[in-house]
Design a protein around this motif. Sequence first.
Motif, PDB file in Angstrom:
ATOM      1  N   VAL A 119      80.877  61.166  -3.982  1.00 29.53           N
ATOM      2  CA  VAL A 119      80.469  60.823  -2.631  1.00 29.53           C
ATOM      3  C   VAL A 119      79.614  59.551  -2.678  1.00 29.53           C
ATOM      4  CG1 VAL A 119      79.066  61.566  -0.659  1.00 29.53           C
ATOM      5  CG2 VAL A 119      80.546  63.214  -1.839  1.00 29.53           C
ATOM      6  N   ALA A 120      79.952  58.564  -1.872  1.00 31.39           N
ATOM      7  CA  ALA A 120      79.181  57.321  -1.822  1.00 31.39           C
ATOM      8  C   ALA A 120      77.966  57.494  -0.912  1.00 31.39           C
ATOM      9  CB  ALA A 120      80.051  56.182  -1.320  1.00 31.39           C
ATOM     10  N   ILE A 121      76.908  56.721  -1.198  1.00 30.22           N
ATOM     11  CA  ILE A 121      75.675  56.808  -0.415  1.00 30.22           C
ATOM     12  C   ILE A 121      75.305  55.429   0.110  1.00 30.22           C
ATOM     13  CG2 ILE A 121      73.263  57.549  -0.387  1.00 30.22           C
ATOM     14  CD1 ILE A 121      73.811  59.176  -2.876  1.00 30.22           C
ATOM     15  N   GLU A 122      75.008  55.358   1.415  1.00 29.21           N
ATOM     16  CA  GLU A 122      74.461  54.154   2.032  1.00 29.21           C
ATOM     17  C   GLU A 122      73.031  54.455   2.450  1.00 29.21           C
ATOM     18  OE1 GLU A 122      77.055  53.300   5.258  1.00 29.21           O
ATOM     19  OE2 GLU A 122      78.753  52.728   3.987  1.00 29.21           O
ATOM     20  N   ARG A 123      72.078  53.694   1.913  1.00 29.86           N
ATOM     21  CA  ARG A 123      70.667  53.935   2.216  1.00 29.86           C
ATOM     22  C   ARG A 123      70.109  52.793   3.041  1.00 29.86           C
ATOM     23  NH1 ARG A 123      70.904  55.454  -3.456  1.00 29.86           N
ATOM     24  NH2 ARG A 123      70.523  57.693  -3.729  1.00 29.86           N
ATOM     25  N   GLN A 124      69.571  53.130   4.212  1.00 30.16           N
ATOM     26  CA  GLN A 124      68.881  52.148   5.028  1.00 30.16           C
ATOM     27  C   GLN A 124      67.419  52.020   4.622  1.00 30.16           C
ATOM     28  OE1 GLN A 124      70.700  50.295   7.165  1.00 30.16           O
ATOM     29  NE2 GLN A 124      72.412  51.495   6.351  1.00 30.16           N
ATOM     30  N   ALA A 125      66.950  52.952   3.797  1.00 32.33           N
ATOM     31  CA  ALA A 125      65.588  52.944   3.259  1.00 32.33           C
ATOM     32  C   ALA A 125      65.622  53.696   1.940  1.00 32.33           C
ATOM     33  CB  ALA A 125      64.618  53.602   4.249  1.00 32.33           C
ATOM     34  N   ASN A 169      64.967  82.768  11.297  1.00 32.25           N
ATOM     35  CA  ASN A 169      65.619  83.903  10.620  1.00 32.25           C
ATOM     36  C   ASN A 169      65.557  83.762   9.106  1.00 32.25           C
ATOM     37  OD1 ASN A 169      66.421  84.403  13.299  1.00 32.25           O
ATOM     38  ND2 ASN A 169      68.384  83.389  12.975  1.00 32.25           N
ATOM     39  N   GLY A 170      64.507  83.103   8.603  1.00 33.90           N
ATOM     40  CA  GLY A 170      64.387  82.904   7.175  1.00 33.90           C
ATOM     41  C   GLY A 170      65.281  81.806   6.629  1.00 33.90           C
ATOM     42  N   LYS A 171      65.959  81.069   7.508  1.00 37.76           N
ATOM     43  CA  LYS A 171      66.874  80.004   7.096  1.00 37.76           C
ATOM     44  C   LYS A 171      66.315  78.642   7.483  1.00 37.76           C
ATOM     45  CE  LYS A 171      69.856  83.237   6.022  1.00 37.76           C
ATOM     46  NZ  LYS A 171      69.995  83.648   4.618  1.00 37.76           N
ATOM     47  N   LEU A 172      66.772  77.618   6.765  1.00 43.68           N
ATOM     48  CA  LEU A 172      66.369  76.245   7.026  1.00 43.68           C
ATOM     49  C   LEU A 172      67.443  75.561   7.859  1.00 43.68           C
ATOM     50  CD1 LEU A 172      64.754  77.157   4.460  1.00 43.68           C
ATOM     51  CD2 LEU A 172      64.866  74.785   3.699  1.00 43.68           C
ATOM     52  N   HIS A 173      67.010  74.901   8.936  1.00 43.47           N
ATOM     53  CA  HIS A 173      67.943  74.195   9.808  1.00 43.47           C
ATOM     54  C   HIS A 173      67.528  72.731   9.901  1.00 43.47           C
ATOM     55  CE1 HIS A 173      69.702  77.978  11.584  1.00 43.47           C
ATOM     56  NE2 HIS A 173      68.551  78.435  11.114  1.00 43.47           N
ATOM     57  N   ILE A 174      68.505  71.834   9.825  1.00 42.46           N
ATOM     58  CA  ILE A 174      68.239  70.404   9.941  1.00 42.46           C
ATOM     59  C   ILE A 174      69.274  69.774  10.873  1.00 42.46           C
ATOM     60  CG2 ILE A 174      67.192  70.208   7.658  1.00 42.46           C
ATOM     61  CD1 ILE A 174      69.868  69.050   6.651  1.00 42.46           C
ATOM     62  N   ALA A 175      68.954  68.592  11.376  1.00 45.49           N
ATOM     63  CA  ALA A 175      69.893  67.847  12.212  1.00 45.49           C
ATOM     64  C   ALA A 175      70.672  66.874  11.344  1.00 45.49           C
ATOM     65  CB  ALA A 175      69.156  67.095  13.310  1.00 45.49           C
ATOM     66  N   ALA A 176      71.951  66.723  11.634  1.00 45.34           N
ATOM     67  CA  ALA A 176      72.804  65.775  10.924  1.00 45.34           C
ATOM     68  C   ALA A 176      73.780  65.165  11.911  1.00 45.34           C
ATOM     69  CB  ALA A 176      73.557  66.467   9.788  1.00 45.34           C
ATOM     70  N   ILE A 177      74.273  63.991  11.562  1.00 45.18           N
ATOM     71  CA  ILE A 177      75.316  63.333  12.358  1.00 45.18           C
ATOM     72  C   ILE A 177      76.589  63.328  11.524  1.00 45.18           C
ATOM     73  CG2 ILE A 177      76.002  61.268  13.619  1.00 45.18           C
ATOM     74  CD1 ILE A 177      73.048  60.471  13.727  1.00 45.18           C
ATOM     75  N   VAL A 178      77.597  63.995  12.029  1.00 46.76           N
ATOM     76  CA  VAL A 178      78.872  64.114  11.314  1.00 46.76           C
ATOM     77  C   VAL A 178      79.938  63.374  12.103  1.00 46.76           C
ATOM     78  CG1 VAL A 178      80.582  65.690  10.353  1.00 46.76           C
ATOM     79  CG2 VAL A 178      78.170  66.359  10.397  1.00 46.76           C
ATOM     80  N   ASP A 179      80.408  62.284  11.543  1.00 48.08           N
ATOM     81  CA  ASP A 179      81.416  61.442  12.214  1.00 48.08           C
ATOM     82  C   ASP A 179      81.044  61.180  13.670  1.00 48.08           C
ATOM     83  OD1 ASP A 179      82.868  61.097   9.931  1.00 48.08           O
ATOM     84  OD2 ASP A 179      84.520  62.420  10.477  1.00 48.08           O
ATOM     85  N   GLY A 180      79.782  60.828  13.871  1.00 47.28           N
ATOM     86  CA  GLY A 180      79.315  60.429  15.186  1.00 47.28           C
ATOM     87  C   GLY A 180      78.807  61.553  16.061  1.00 47.28           C
ATOM     88  N   ASP A 199      67.986  58.222   7.380  1.00 44.55           N
ATOM     89  CA  ASP A 199      68.403  56.879   6.982  1.00 44.55           C
ATOM     90  C   ASP A 199      69.408  56.875   5.843  1.00 44.55           C
ATOM     91  OD1 ASP A 199      66.703  55.509   8.813  1.00 44.55           O
ATOM     92  OD2 ASP A 199      64.997  55.935   7.510  1.00 44.55           O
ATOM     93  N   PHE A 200      69.873  58.047   5.437  1.00 43.90           N
ATOM     94  CA  PHE A 200      70.874  58.147   4.371  1.00 43.90           C
ATOM     95  C   PHE A 200      72.214  58.549   4.982  1.00 43.90           C
ATOM     96  CE2 PHE A 200      68.423  58.837   0.154  1.00 43.90           C
ATOM     97  CZ  PHE A 200      67.435  57.938   0.546  1.00 43.90           C
ATOM     98  N   THR A 201      73.262  57.837   4.621  1.00 39.41           N
ATOM     99  CA  THR A 201      74.607  58.187   5.071  1.00 39.41           C
ATOM    100  C   THR A 201      75.492  58.421   3.854  1.00 39.41           C
ATOM    101  OG1 THR A 201      74.438  56.941   7.137  1.00 39.41           O
ATOM    102  CG2 THR A 201      76.654  57.418   6.330  1.00 39.41           C
ATOM    103  N   PHE A 202      76.152  59.565   3.840  1.00 40.23           N
ATOM    104  CA  PHE A 202      77.049  59.948   2.751  1.00 40.23           C
ATOM    105  C   PHE A 202      78.479  59.740   3.241  1.00 40.23           C
ATOM    106  CE2 PHE A 202      73.066  62.195   2.527  1.00 40.23           C
ATOM    107  CZ  PHE A 202      72.686  62.023   1.213  1.00 40.23           C
ATOM    108  N   ILE A 220      64.331  62.940   1.478  1.00 41.09           N
ATOM    109  CA  ILE A 220      65.403  62.540   0.575  1.00 41.09           C
ATOM    110  C   ILE A 220      65.066  61.143   0.082  1.00 41.09           C
ATOM    111  CG2 ILE A 220      67.903  62.396   0.250  1.00 41.09           C
ATOM    112  CD1 ILE A 220      68.191  63.745   3.015  1.00 41.09           C
ATOM    113  N   ALA A 221      65.072  60.944  -1.220  1.00 46.16           N
ATOM    114  CA  ALA A 221      64.664  59.665  -1.784  1.00 46.16           C
ATOM    115  C   ALA A 221      65.646  59.213  -2.845  1.00 46.16           C
ATOM    116  CB  ALA A 221      63.260  59.782  -2.380  1.00 46.16           C
ATOM    117  N   ALA A 222      65.623  57.903  -3.101  1.00 47.79           N
ATOM    118  CA  ALA A 222      66.450  57.358  -4.168  1.00 47.79           C
ATOM    119  C   ALA A 222      65.883  57.706  -5.531  1.00 47.79           C
ATOM    120  CB  ALA A 222      66.563  55.844  -4.009  1.00 47.79           C
ATOM    121  N   ASN A 223      64.544  57.877  -5.611  1.00 47.79           N
ATOM    122  CA  ASN A 223      63.904  58.252  -6.869  1.00 47.79           C
ATOM    123  C   ASN A 223      62.561  58.898  -6.562  1.00 47.79           C
ATOM    124  OD1 ASN A 223      61.728  56.034  -6.934  1.00 47.79           O
ATOM    125  ND2 ASN A 223      63.632  54.861  -6.685  1.00 47.79           N
ATOM    126  N   THR A 224      61.985  59.568  -7.534  1.00 44.97           N
ATOM    127  CA  THR A 224      60.738  60.305  -7.302  1.00 44.97           C
ATOM    128  C   THR A 224      59.567  59.390  -7.002  1.00 44.97           C
ATOM    129  OG1 THR A 224      60.354  60.358  -9.698  1.00 44.97           O
ATOM    130  CG2 THR A 224      61.415  62.276  -8.712  1.00 44.97           C
TER     131      THR A 224
END
Length: 440
Positions: free
Chosen positions: A67-73, A84-95, A150-153, A199-203
């Motif tokens: 999978v390729a990664i495009e980083r804006q930062a 409910n004990g679960k983690l939820h996040i927002a994502a943009i999938v094909d717009g 700012d990360f796009t896969f 999410i980071a490119a490195n620690t």
Amino acid sequence: MPTGHGVLLCQFRNFHFRVEMSAWFSRRVRAMKRVSIASIVVLAIASNPVSAQSNERSSAEIFARPVAIERQALVTHLPITLRNGKLHIAAIVDGQTSEFLFDTGSPTVLAKQFADTLGLKVIGQNVGVDSHGNQVTMKIAIVDRLSLGDFTFRQVPVLIHDFSGTDMGQCLIGNGLIGSEIFPASVWRIDTQAKKLSIAANTGELPSPRGKSLHTKLYDVGYPHAPIIDYSVGDLADKAMFDTGNNANISFFHKIVDTPTFKRAVVPGTVAHGEGYEGESAGGLSKIGPLTHFEVSGVSFSSDKLDATESIVRAMPPTLFGAGLLQTYIVTLDYPGGRMLLEKRSEADAIQPDPGYGISIVDGRAVISRLFAKSAAESAGLKLGDHVIEAQGHSLTQLDGLAYCETVKWLVQEFKSREAAELVIQRKDGTHRFSIPAID
């Protein structure tokens, strides 16, 4: 027990697929130079593609492409919603922007309805087994752009599943879940105290730990790149998965728990036994079986030991380090550095006692789906499999149409089984009312 686990063990359990060890994977495990007493089974996509069209590619070919990664930062931060004990996040999938479950132990899976709105083209089909051993067939598609902050896969292989066949998942899973195939080449820091995923490119782009942190080796053994880690208990060494789809602190594979070394690590007086379902997965409910929870001391990473940790037993391998740990630790998955770090939170969530029973929807009925011996619920007279028609004055018999999911969500989100509860049970000899005391 971890928040959410004690309320409903069979809240929708994010699903996984397992592959029995191939000769190739056996060589990879041996190369890790760590003895495993378990016949490790990695939760991954089964390499048994079934093509519906002649131009479809094999799953192995699709999943092997990085999978390729495009980083804006160099670092991006996303809010985490805990529900409910679960983690939820927002994502943009094909717009299309939507909320998804964030599950480190699963590949990305989109709900069929959502995939249809995106107009995704099916390019393959895959047969796998879920976390309870049920066979599941899913379509394969490629998402061109999956954006998290700012990360796009790019060119992400995803699975497509129709959740309508699950009793509770059809109401709780939403548009799908974001999984682990996008993890390589990035650092993922999960902080539920701050309610933030970084999410980071490195620690070096992330804050240094405030104090001493635990760390262990993190392995990437190929698609779906789920985080496989080393751990030990005494002189027993094994590998496990870090899985935010599992609500517990640690779910130990039963063959590990049955060893003399492990038994010596169990804190005396903490073992409780019960019976019921482990949970629901993509292929449906687990079988009814024994349930056990306990505290275990001496669980070690390469750097140090965890504090005594409340844990459970699971029927299927491998052992899972679950989302319950996030109540005490900030977890960082450093894929470039090949390590997982646990940093103590400045404030840990209060440990919630297990109520000793759970209610779930099974085959269209609300039932007592788990029950522990000597619990207040058992002492009050509840039996495993009891048909629950009312809880706290709320009817649980409206299980059709829109009312179905309203009932499921009320049961998962509103009903508090640790608090005092009035239940009405329907048995062959009529209805019975039970008063369950609160758990201190």
